[in-house]
Scaffold this motif. Structure first.
Motif, PDB file in Angstrom:
ATOM      1  N   ILE A   1       0.837  -1.337  -0.029  1.00 55.39           N
ATOM      2  CA  ILE A   1       0.031   0.018  -0.192  1.00 55.39           C
ATOM      3  C   ILE A   1       0.786   1.272   0.023  1.00 55.39           C
ATOM      4  CG2 ILE A   1      -1.962   1.563   1.234  1.00 55.39           C
ATOM      5  CD1 ILE A   1      -2.711  -1.303   2.380  1.00 55.39           C
TER       6      ILE A   1
ATOM      7  N   GLN B   1       1.181   4.055  -2.967  1.00 50.32           N
ATOM      8  CA  GLN B   1       1.076   5.403  -2.629  1.00 50.32           C
ATOM      9  C   GLN B   1       2.207   6.476  -2.749  1.00 50.32           C
ATOM     10  OE1 GLN B   1      -0.726   5.637   1.440  1.00 50.32           O
ATOM     11  NE2 GLN B   1      -2.551   4.580   0.703  1.00 50.32           N
TER      12      GLN B   1
ATOM     13  N   LEU C   1      -5.298   5.640  -4.030  1.00 48.49           N
ATOM     14  CA  LEU C   1      -6.188   4.576  -3.171  1.00 48.49           C
ATOM     15  C   LEU C   1      -6.843   3.610  -4.125  1.00 48.49           C
ATOM     16  CD1 LEU C   1      -7.792   7.346  -1.230  1.00 48.49           C
ATOM     17  CD2 LEU C   1      -5.629   6.057  -0.532  1.00 48.49           C
ATOM     18  N   THR C   2      -6.671   2.428  -3.880  1.00 48.54           N
ATOM     19  CA  THR C   2      -7.650   1.395  -4.664  1.00 48.54           C
ATOM     20  C   THR C   2      -8.660   1.153  -3.763  1.00 48.54           C
ATOM     21  OG1 THR C   2      -6.958  -0.598  -3.451  1.00 48.54           O
ATOM     22  CG2 THR C   2      -5.392   0.046  -5.372  1.00 48.54           C
ATOM     23  N   GLY C   3      -8.746   1.177  -2.757  1.00 45.11           N
ATOM     24  CA  GLY C   3      -9.905   1.127  -1.737  1.00 45.11           C
ATOM     25  C   GLY C   3     -10.180  -0.378  -1.611  1.00 45.11           C
TER      26      GLY C   3
ATOM     27  N   TYR D   1      -7.853  -3.619  -0.984  1.00 46.45           N
ATOM     28  CA  TYR D   1      -6.813  -4.421  -0.579  1.00 46.45           C
ATOM     29  C   TYR D   1      -7.400  -5.544   0.115  1.00 46.45           C
ATOM     30  CZ  TYR D   1      -3.309  -1.152  -2.315  1.00 46.45           C
ATOM     31  OH  TYR D   1      -2.331  -0.306  -3.134  1.00 46.45           O
TER      32      TYR D   1
ATOM     33  N   ASP E   1      -6.946   3.051   2.674  1.00 48.90           N
ATOM     34  CA  ASP E   1      -6.635   2.053   1.982  1.00 48.90           C
ATOM     35  C   ASP E   1      -6.093   0.748   3.307  1.00 48.90           C
ATOM     36  OD1 ASP E   1      -7.058   1.856  -0.506  1.00 48.90           O
ATOM     37  OD2 ASP E   1      -5.100   2.424  -1.442  1.00 48.90           O
TER      38      ASP E   1
ATOM     39  N   HIS F   1     -16.161   4.451   4.094  1.00 46.37           N
ATOM     40  CA  HIS F   1     -15.894   3.620   2.998  1.00 46.37           C
ATOM     41  C   HIS F   1     -16.876   3.584   2.328  1.00 46.37           C
ATOM     42  CE1 HIS F   1     -14.039   0.510   0.351  1.00 46.37           C
ATOM     43  NE2 HIS F   1     -13.002   1.087   0.915  1.00 46.37           N
TER      44      HIS F   1
END
Length: 317
Positions: A138, A142, A204-206, A208, A241, A286
């Motif tokens: 992560i 980033q 951010l992938t949101g 993981y 994340d 989220h």
């Protein structure tokens, strides 16, 4: 004659249609052939959001319905921006195009075993190691400049404001217990101070989560070896994340939580009340938040009497 892809006005209609691959697999095969990738045994992936087909052992075709074009934009932009800039293997774009207004990508297939298949049965030491590696990954992602991903809407401050405004209604609808709802207003007031809105945003992938990473075994130990699915990327505050692995994988076990947070870059002394409060707020804010479905701690509803106790339960160290 090759079938055409239909038009859908809403996602639910698409999801129902998607459930029968005979309706769309011939089109997928034709798209692959048009790029010179013939496959005698295409593999349909039944999970996920879009149309996804494995073309042999090396390639994946992802077809996005027009109602989810934003996911195509996110996936294409993210893979292009991250290519060659992260340590972990990710898919590479081989070809792209559009059929009947449905955009698609042909990407490389990341090797390994899907995390969702292995995570429940992994030994505890492997879970702690993988969580540390997820934290490191992560942070690595980033560090890559967001570049054109900054243009993905909504902007972080707008997104957070919208999530705050709809937070209570969302969790009431999802059946969150009253004892937790009672503390929501106080938490949201704290969130407005604790969550940075205008700091330099990161990628951010949101998500993981075990469905989106690959594992491999080396010397009898399981390790993270790849990331997939970048369809929900946005740019914003980095802690966002941590919520996927925190909810789905750490399970309130102190050594797991510490492995994740230290891998990410927090020291033990950083893990104070303010950080836990911010993570609890972000978990409720989220875009996929549903505590009843996502907190993987057995009997957690009975182990906490309010949100303050819940944050200590989830982020125990």
């Amino acid at each position: 004659m090759t079938r055409s892809l239909p038009a859908f006005t809403d996602y639910e209609a698409f999801r129902t249609w998607r459930a029968d691959p005979s309706r769309w697999l011939p089109v997928a095969i034709d798209i692959a052939r048009s790029h010179g990738f013939a496959s005698t045994s295409p593999h349909v992936f039944t999970t996920g959001t879009n149309l996804v087909v494995g073309l042999g052992d090396d390639l994946i075709l992802k077809i996005f319905p027009p109602v989810l074009r934003a996911q195509f934009v996110s996936e294409r932009g993210s893979l292009a921006q991250l290519c060659g800039r992260v340590k972990i293997p990710i898919p590479e774009i081989i070809a792209e195009g559009e059929r009947d207004r449905w955009p698609y990508l042909i990407i490389t297939r990341v090797s390994g075993v899907l995390g969702a298949e292995l995570w429940p049965s992994l030994p505890e030491a492997d879970k702690e190691r993988v969580l540390a590696e997820i934290g490191e990954t992560i942070a690595d992602v980033q560090r890559v400049p967001p570049g054109p991903l900054l243009e993905i809407e909504p902007r972080w401050d707008v997104f957070m404001q919208s999530q705050m405004e709809g937070c209570r209604a969302r969790h009431e609808r999802l059946g969150l217990a009253r004892k937790f709802l009672d503390g929501l207003d106080d938490l949201l007031r704290d969130a407005a101070e604790l969550i940075p809105m205008h700091e330099p945003p990161v990628i951010l992938t949101g998500e993981y989560i075990p469905q989106n990473f690959m594992l491999t075994q080396r010397n009898g130990r399981w390790h993270l070896c790849g990331l997939i699915d970048f369809g929900d990327v946005l740019a914003g505050w980095r802690d966002y994340d941590l919520l996927g692995p925190g909810a789905f994988m750490a399970a309130g076990r102190p050594r797991r939580v510490l492995s994740l947070l230290e891998g990410f870059g927090y020291s033990r002394s950083d893990i104070d009340f303010a950080l836990k409060r911010r993570l609890m707020a972000l978990m409720l804010l989220h875009r996929a938040s549903d505590l009843n479905r996502h907190i993987c701690i057995d009997g957690w509803q009975a182990k906490a009497d309010d949100l303050l106790e819940l944050q200590e339960l989830i982020w125990a160290t």
